[in-house]
Design a protein around this motif. Sequence first.
Motif, PDB file in Angstrom:
ATOM      1  N   ALA A   1      -7.834  -1.949  -3.874  1.00 41.01           N
ATOM      2  CA  ALA A   1      -8.744  -1.577  -4.429  1.00 41.01           C
ATOM      3  C   ALA A   1      -9.723  -0.462  -3.622  1.00 41.01           C
ATOM      4  O   ALA A   1     -10.404   0.481  -4.149  1.00 41.01           O
ATOM      5  CB  ALA A   1      -9.435  -2.299  -5.244  1.00 41.01           C
TER       6      ALA A   1
ATOM      7  N   ARG B   1      -7.686   8.244  -4.571  1.00 38.12           N
ATOM      8  CA  ARG B   1      -8.218   7.665  -5.714  1.00 38.12           C
ATOM      9  C   ARG B   1      -7.465   7.955  -7.285  1.00 38.12           C
ATOM     10  O   ARG B   1      -7.575   7.301  -7.935  1.00 38.12           O
ATOM     11  CB  ARG B   1      -9.626   8.261  -6.225  1.00 38.12           C
TER      12      ARG B   1
ATOM     13  N   SER C   1      -2.097   3.357 -10.900  1.00 44.28           N
ATOM     14  CA  SER C   1      -1.835   1.919 -10.987  1.00 44.28           C
ATOM     15  C   SER C   1      -2.796   1.296 -11.946  1.00 44.28           C
ATOM     16  O   SER C   1      -2.211   0.318 -12.578  1.00 44.28           O
ATOM     17  CB  SER C   1      -2.099   1.435  -9.713  1.00 44.28           C
ATOM     18  N   GLU C   2      -4.184   1.459 -12.173  1.00 40.56           N
ATOM     19  CA  GLU C   2      -5.204   0.756 -12.992  1.00 40.56           C
ATOM     20  C   GLU C   2      -4.551   1.176 -14.372  1.00 40.56           C
ATOM     21  O   GLU C   2      -4.622   0.124 -15.265  1.00 40.56           O
ATOM     22  CB  GLU C   2      -6.420   1.246 -12.771  1.00 40.56           C
TER      23      GLU C   2
ATOM     24  N   ASP D   1      -4.174   8.056  -6.855  1.00 41.88           N
ATOM     25  CA  ASP D   1      -2.958   6.906  -6.852  1.00 41.88           C
ATOM     26  C   ASP D   1      -3.677   5.623  -7.424  1.00 41.88           C
ATOM     27  O   ASP D   1      -2.777   5.129  -8.278  1.00 41.88           O
ATOM     28  CB  ASP D   1      -2.791   6.783  -5.705  1.00 41.88           C
ATOM     29  N   ARG D   2      -4.825   5.398  -7.006  1.00 41.11           N
ATOM     30  CA  ARG D   2      -5.398   4.121  -7.471  1.00 41.11           C
ATOM     31  C   ARG D   2      -5.738   4.019  -9.147  1.00 41.11           C
ATOM     32  O   ARG D   2      -4.991   3.081  -9.971  1.00 41.11           O
ATOM     33  CB  ARG D   2      -6.847   3.703  -6.807  1.00 41.11           C
TER      34      ARG D   2
ATOM     35  N   LEU E   1       0.741  -1.220  -0.056  1.00 38.57           N
ATOM     36  CA  LEU E   1      -0.021   0.011   0.115  1.00 38.57           C
ATOM     37  C   LEU E   1       1.114   1.258   0.117  1.00 38.57           C
ATOM     38  O   LEU E   1       0.400   2.395  -0.657  1.00 38.57           O
ATOM     39  CB  LEU E   1      -0.895  -0.140   1.052  1.00 38.57           C
TER      40      LEU E   1
ATOM     41  N   LEU F   1       1.650   1.281  -3.621  1.00 35.02           N
ATOM     42  CA  LEU F   1       0.546   1.806  -4.540  1.00 35.02           C
ATOM     43  C   LEU F   1       0.009   3.199  -4.295  1.00 35.02           C
ATOM     44  O   LEU F   1      -0.824   3.628  -5.150  1.00 35.02           O
ATOM     45  CB  LEU F   1      -0.525   0.657  -4.400  1.00 35.02           C
ATOM     46  N   TYR F   2       0.201   3.851  -3.118  1.00 32.33           N
ATOM     47  CA  TYR F   2      -0.396   5.179  -2.840  1.00 32.33           C
ATOM     48  C   TYR F   2       0.644   6.121  -2.395  1.00 32.33           C
ATOM     49  O   TYR F   2       0.554   6.743  -1.241  1.00 32.33           O
ATOM     50  CB  TYR F   2      -1.456   4.913  -1.450  1.00 32.33           C
TER      51      TYR F   2
END
Length: 253
Positions: A83, A110, A116-117, A112-113, A44, A47-48
Amino acid sequence: MTLAEFQQSFWRELWAEHASSVWAAQPGLAVYRNTVLQGCIDALRSLYPAVRRLAGDDWLAATALAYAREQPPSDGGLHGYGARFPDFIAHALAQGEHADDWPWLSEVARLDRLWSESHVAADAPVLSLAALAGPAGPDGEGLARLRLWPHPAARWHRSEDWPVFSLWEAARSAKDDPNPPHWHGQAVLMTRSEGAVEAVELDAGDHALLVGCARGLVLGEALDAALRHHPMTDPGAALARLITRGAFTAITA
């Protein structure tokens, strides 16, 4: 105890905050649990990164630990983990002491997410302006009856209240002062060109047009919807900007 019962019991204990009497005597459990939980926290953190910079490593680590215990990973691949972390952040802030300090933090999460997506999304051709121009391209009336489909790597988000793009971009680029010059809502588009994710601020009308296209509306309907909500939108300019930024992959009847 059957093998299945043992595995289920082990899995529950792995994520529990305190070991039950049955497992407390197993000295290796705490070591294994700490290793697994640390892996989730590190995932995390990775990812963030904007959340980590804006909220601090200590707060993020504590929140990530609580998230891991409540929502453990469903498989061994942690690149897609977290997610629901933006929603968890919003809940954690509402229950904690920083709700007034970082009311925008879940919105930044959001982004950051979405980054990644976009980074791991499927490859696909990018629709160009040339496809809509020239002798082979549809005329204005014909174009209005066609549908533009977002690129698999395109991601977008709009915050009504917060300058999420400015906050996120400043944090991701490690600017000394992440405070934006203007505190107003912003929309963001992320696309991936040649393997690199690119993020740009979107006009509200551009965002509304993209949302309409993603819903499957024909272009004329999507433009009408954007104009109803944002009358100052220049339809041609909005469409050109989205195509130039790689937001679409195909146009169909």
